[in-house]
Design an enzyme around this catalytic site. Structure first.
Site, PDB file in Angstrom:
ATOM      1  N   TYR A 148      -7.483  65.146 -33.720  1.00 56.17           N
ATOM      2  CA  TYR A 148      -6.394  64.548 -34.515  1.00 56.17           C
ATOM      3  C   TYR A 148      -5.242  65.544 -34.675  1.00 56.17           C
ATOM      4  O   TYR A 148      -4.095  65.238 -34.346  1.00 56.17           O
ATOM      5  CB  TYR A 148      -6.952  64.144 -35.875  1.00 56.17           C
ATOM      6  CG  TYR A 148      -5.982  63.440 -36.794  1.00 56.17           C
ATOM      7  CD1 TYR A 148      -5.659  62.097 -36.592  1.00 56.17           C
ATOM      8  CD2 TYR A 148      -5.414  64.096 -37.885  1.00 56.17           C
ATOM      9  CE1 TYR A 148      -4.787  61.436 -37.453  1.00 56.17           C
ATOM     10  CE2 TYR A 148      -4.545  63.443 -38.749  1.00 56.17           C
ATOM     11  CZ  TYR A 148      -4.237  62.114 -38.531  1.00 56.17           C
ATOM     12  OH  TYR A 148      -3.373  61.464 -39.383  1.00 56.17           O
ATOM     13  N   ASN A 177      -1.353  63.101 -47.613  1.00 53.47           N
ATOM     14  CA  ASN A 177      -2.333  62.080 -48.029  1.00 53.47           C
ATOM     15  C   ASN A 177      -1.699  60.936 -48.830  1.00 53.47           C
ATOM     16  O   ASN A 177      -1.158  61.158 -49.905  1.00 53.47           O
ATOM     17  CB  ASN A 177      -3.430  62.709 -48.896  1.00 53.47           C
ATOM     18  CG  ASN A 177      -4.215  63.763 -48.145  1.00 53.47           C
ATOM     19  OD1 ASN A 177      -3.650  64.785 -47.748  1.00 53.47           O
ATOM     20  ND2 ASN A 177      -5.491  63.528 -47.934  1.00 53.47           N
ATOM     21  N   ASN A 193     -13.035  55.932 -50.971  1.00 48.80           N
ATOM     22  CA  ASN A 193     -14.458  56.206 -51.226  1.00 48.80           C
ATOM     23  C   ASN A 193     -14.749  56.251 -52.718  1.00 48.80           C
ATOM     24  O   ASN A 193     -15.659  55.566 -53.201  1.00 48.80           O
ATOM     25  CB  ASN A 193     -14.871  57.558 -50.621  1.00 48.80           C
ATOM     26  CG  ASN A 193     -15.379  57.426 -49.198  1.00 48.80           C
ATOM     27  OD1 ASN A 193     -15.255  56.364 -48.586  1.00 48.80           O
ATOM     28  ND2 ASN A 193     -15.936  58.492 -48.660  1.00 48.80           N
TER      29      ASN A 193
HETATM   30  P1  NAD Z   1      -5.133  53.247 -40.401  1.00 50.46           P
HETATM   31  O1  NAD Z   1      -6.358  53.722 -39.708  1.00 50.46           O
HETATM   32  O2  NAD Z   1      -5.304  52.257 -41.511  1.00 50.46           O
HETATM   33  O3  NAD Z   1      -4.091  52.626 -39.363  1.00 50.46           O
HETATM   34  C1  NAD Z   1      -3.994  53.002 -38.029  1.00 50.46           C
HETATM   35  C2  NAD Z   1      -3.754  51.761 -37.197  1.00 50.46           C
HETATM   36  O4  NAD Z   1      -3.585  52.138 -35.829  1.00 50.46           O
HETATM   37  C3  NAD Z   1      -4.929  50.785 -37.242  1.00 50.46           C
HETATM   38  O5  NAD Z   1      -4.467  49.477 -37.452  1.00 50.46           O
HETATM   39  C4  NAD Z   1      -5.581  50.945 -35.874  1.00 50.46           C
HETATM   40  O6  NAD Z   1      -6.300  49.805 -35.472  1.00 50.46           O
HETATM   41  C5  NAD Z   1      -4.372  51.252 -35.017  1.00 50.46           C
HETATM   42  N1  NAD Z   1      -4.701  51.971 -33.774  1.00 50.46           N
HETATM   43  C6  NAD Z   1      -5.516  53.048 -33.630  1.00 50.46           C
HETATM   44  N2  NAD Z   1      -5.559  53.429 -32.323  1.00 50.46           N
HETATM   45  C7  NAD Z   1      -4.739  52.555 -31.643  1.00 50.46           C
HETATM   46  C8  NAD Z   1      -4.377  52.413 -30.291  1.00 50.46           C
HETATM   47  N3  NAD Z   1      -4.851  53.248 -29.343  1.00 50.46           N
HETATM   48  N4  NAD Z   1      -3.548  51.415 -29.949  1.00 50.46           N
HETATM   49  C9  NAD Z   1      -3.067  50.551 -30.871  1.00 50.46           C
HETATM   50  N5  NAD Z   1      -3.383  50.636 -32.178  1.00 50.46           N
HETATM   51  C10 NAD Z   1      -4.209  51.635 -32.556  1.00 50.46           C
HETATM   52  O7  NAD Z   1      -4.384  54.553 -40.931  1.00 50.46           O
HETATM   53  P2  NAD Z   1      -3.049  54.723 -41.804  1.00 50.46           P
HETATM   54  O8  NAD Z   1      -3.399  55.512 -43.003  1.00 50.46           O
HETATM   55  O9  NAD Z   1      -2.359  53.433 -41.941  1.00 50.46           O
HETATM   56  O10 NAD Z   1      -2.211  55.694 -40.852  1.00 50.46           O
HETATM   57  C11 NAD Z   1      -1.106  55.219 -40.083  1.00 50.46           C
HETATM   58  C12 NAD Z   1      -0.450  56.398 -39.383  1.00 50.46           C
HETATM   59  O11 NAD Z   1       0.020  57.330 -40.362  1.00 50.46           O
HETATM   60  C13 NAD Z   1      -1.377  57.167 -38.447  1.00 50.46           C
HETATM   61  O12 NAD Z   1      -0.655  57.559 -37.306  1.00 50.46           O
HETATM   62  C14 NAD Z   1      -1.766  58.374 -39.263  1.00 50.46           C
HETATM   63  O13 NAD Z   1      -2.076  59.479 -38.451  1.00 50.46           O
HETATM   64  C15 NAD Z   1      -0.505  58.615 -40.075  1.00 50.46           C
HETATM   65  N6  NAD Z   1      -0.808  59.347 -41.321  1.00 50.46           N
HETATM   66  C16 NAD Z   1      -1.377  58.722 -42.376  1.00 50.46           C
HETATM   67  C17 NAD Z   1      -1.674  59.443 -43.526  1.00 50.46           C
HETATM   68  C18 NAD Z   1      -2.285  58.797 -44.741  1.00 50.46           C
HETATM   69  O14 NAD Z   1      -2.601  59.520 -45.694  1.00 50.46           O
HETATM   70  N7  NAD Z   1      -2.449  57.506 -44.830  1.00 50.46           N
HETATM   71  C19 NAD Z   1      -1.401  60.816 -43.572  1.00 50.46           C
HETATM   72  C20 NAD Z   1      -0.846  61.419 -42.444  1.00 50.46           C
HETATM   73  C21 NAD Z   1      -0.532  60.678 -41.325  1.00 50.46           C
HETATM   74  N1  UDP Z   2     -13.803  64.077 -49.732  1.00 48.53           N
HETATM   75  C1  UDP Z   2     -14.788  64.051 -50.704  1.00 48.53           C
HETATM   76  N2  UDP Z   2     -15.571  62.942 -50.774  1.00 48.53           N
HETATM   77  C2  UDP Z   2     -15.408  61.867 -49.976  1.00 48.53           C
HETATM   78  C3  UDP Z   2     -14.375  61.889 -49.003  1.00 48.53           C
HETATM   79  C4  UDP Z   2     -13.597  63.030 -48.893  1.00 48.53           C
HETATM   80  O1  UDP Z   2     -14.956  65.001 -51.479  1.00 48.53           O
HETATM   81  O2  UDP Z   2     -16.153  60.886 -50.141  1.00 48.53           O
HETATM   82  C5  UDP Z   2     -12.914  65.278 -49.662  1.00 48.53           C
HETATM   83  C6  UDP Z   2     -12.750  65.851 -48.246  1.00 48.53           C
HETATM   84  O3  UDP Z   2     -13.774  66.783 -47.982  1.00 48.53           O
HETATM   85  C7  UDP Z   2     -11.377  66.506 -48.358  1.00 48.53           C
HETATM   86  C8  UDP Z   2     -10.625  65.609 -49.353  1.00 48.53           C
HETATM   87  O4  UDP Z   2     -11.624  64.870 -50.053  1.00 48.53           O
HETATM   88  O5  UDP Z   2     -11.504  67.798 -48.927  1.00 48.53           O
HETATM   89  C9  UDP Z   2      -9.661  64.649 -48.671  1.00 48.53           C
HETATM   90  O6  UDP Z   2     -10.376  63.984 -47.666  1.00 48.53           O
HETATM   91  P1  UDP Z   2      -9.776  62.770 -46.819  1.00 48.53           P
HETATM   92  O7  UDP Z   2     -10.805  62.416 -45.801  1.00 48.53           O
HETATM   93  O8  UDP Z   2      -9.283  61.719 -47.725  1.00 48.53           O
HETATM   94  O9  UDP Z   2      -8.473  63.361 -46.106  1.00 48.53           O
HETATM   95  P2  UDP Z   2      -8.101  64.760 -45.403  1.00 48.53           P
HETATM   96  O10 UDP Z   2      -6.973  65.255 -46.202  1.00 48.53           O
HETATM   97  O11 UDP Z   2      -9.262  65.696 -45.436  1.00 48.53           O
HETATM   98  O12 UDP Z   2      -7.737  64.373 -44.008  1.00 48.53           O
END
Ligand code: NAD
Ligand code: UDP
Length: 315
Positions: A148, A177, A193
């Site tokens: 990732y 996050n 979770n």
């Molecule tokens: P999510 O898993 O809910 O959404 C990701 C979506 O992408 C899903 O609908 C999945 O089916 C689709 N997907 C995955 N692989 C694919 C592929 N090869 N082709 C087409 N579709 C595909 O996650 P999210 O939290 O909505 O994250 C969305 C984006 O934001 C991601 O790129 C993630 O890396 C980025 N992001 C999210 C967070 C967060 O905290 N939510 C933080 C940092 C970055």
């Molecule tokens: N974590 C936890 N319990 C859970 C899921 C996650 O304590 O059931 C912790 C995890 O180890 C990390 C933080 O919560 O330190 C955030 O985890 P998450 O998977 O949400 O996102 P990350 O920022 O690690 O990608």
């Protein structure tokens, strides 16, 4: 765009953030094309948009080229939860890297502006706190999170090379996050979770001793940042941090969720996953200055909205 509505492609549009973005764009009068392979996304997230004539959905994997005509591209396709991105790590790297190449090629061919959902994970387990955009990060290239982290880092490289080499208009956001309604109950990330465990009266799973920190942004705040970044002048390429600077330990988060759900669930302590970052907090000075953006939803207010969602979902 000369006539009519702006045509906007959202990859990963059936996911947590993507579905909120599609909804917001439709509300702004855009013609939205959602692309998703449903790896972690769900039709439930976009079912309420399906009747809208300006919303279209294509089941497609971004690791294959796509030929469509749009004005803007938001590239969000990629599983975001460690549990899910580690399930098929090779596919995760392909999604980030091949997905970026395919979407950038599309943007280049049709002259579209393109946004990349990058991540605070590019900073790895950071030695600089809070994290500013000029910090180059500390990532273990061979660890379980690398598919990732390195995939997203390479995607950033590709975005900036297309910008330098081809003049592609790019917008790179480093997302910290983010949580809210439409996270999947089995998503595996900490907020969903803890809430689901608390509502079901199951043990709250704290990884490690719970002293590690994260900064949690509510989804609506983040989407506002996306829209502002996309609308910013072409010389604003990013990378730009988007997140809520409020920083909490996982123990504090667990205690807050227990209080807000009025749950008697117990805390259990499980091993800390490999390479789990110790701390994380965005420095959003740049977003404040360049986009006039900052989060407005405090953690408790956002958690209450998310708890309401999960209460209805798992009832
Ligand atoms: P999510 O898993 O809910 O959404 C990701 C979506 O992408 C899903 O609908 C999945 O089916 C689709 N997907 C995955 N692989 C694919 C592929 N090869 N082709 C087409 N579709 C595909 O996650 P999210 O939290 O909505 O994250 C969305 C984006 O934001 C991601 O790129 C993630 O890396 C980025 N992001 C999210 C967070 C967060 O905290 N939510 C933080 C940092 C970055
Ligand atoms: N974590 C936890 N319990 C859970 C899921 C996650 O304590 O059931 C912790 C995890 O180890 C990390 C933080 O919560 O330190 C955030 O985890 P998450 O998977 O949400 O996102 P990350 O920022 O690690 O990608």
């Amino acid at each position: 765009m000369k006539y009519g509505r702006k045509r906007v492609l959202v990859t990963g549009g059936a996911g947590f953030l993507g579905s909120h973005l599609c909804e917001r764009l439709l509300g702004m009068g855009a013609d939205v094309l959602c692309v998703d392979n449903f790896f972690t996304g769900s039709k439930d997230n976009i079912a309420h948009l399906m009747g809208n004539p300006y919303f279209e959905m294509i089941r497609h994997d971004v690791t294959a080229p796509l030929y469509v005509e749009v004005d803007e591209i938001y590239n969000l396709a990629c599983p975001a939860s460690p549990v899910h991105y580690q399930r098929d790590p090779v596919q995760t790297t392909k999604t980030s890297v091949h997905g970026a190449i395919n979407m950038l090629d599309l943007a280049k061919r049709i002259g579209a502006k393109i946004f990349q959902a990058s991540t605070s994970e590019v900073y790895g387990d950071p030695e600089v706190h809070p994290q500013t955009e000029d910090y180059r990060g500390s990532v273990n290239t061979i660890g379980p999170r690398a598919c990732y982290d390195e995939g997203k880092r390479c995607a950033e490289t590709l975005f900036f090379d297309y910008w330098r080499q081809h003049g592609t208009r790019i917008k790179v956001a480093r997302i910290f996050n983010t949580y809210g309604p439409r996270m999947h109950p089995d998503d595996g990330r900490v907020v969903s979770n803890f809430i689901v465990q608390a509502l079901e009266g199951r043990d709250i799973t704290i990884y490690g001793d719970g002293s590690q920190t994260r900064s949690f942004c509510y989804c609506d705040d983040l989407i506002e940042g996306f829209i502002r970044l996309m609308a910013s002048p072409d010389d604003i390429t990013g990378p730009i941090n988007l997140g809520n600077p409020g920083e909490f330990t996982m123990l504090q988060l667990a205690e807050t969720v227990l209080r807000l759900t009025d749950s008697k669930a117990k805390l259990v302590f499980l091993p800390l996953p490999a390479d789990d970052p110790r701390q994380r907090q965005p420095d959003i000075t740049k977003a404040r200055a360049v986009l006039d953006w900052q989060p407005t939803v405090a953690l408790e207010a956002g958690l209450l909205r998310t708890i309401d969602y999960f209460r209805a979902k798992i009832a």
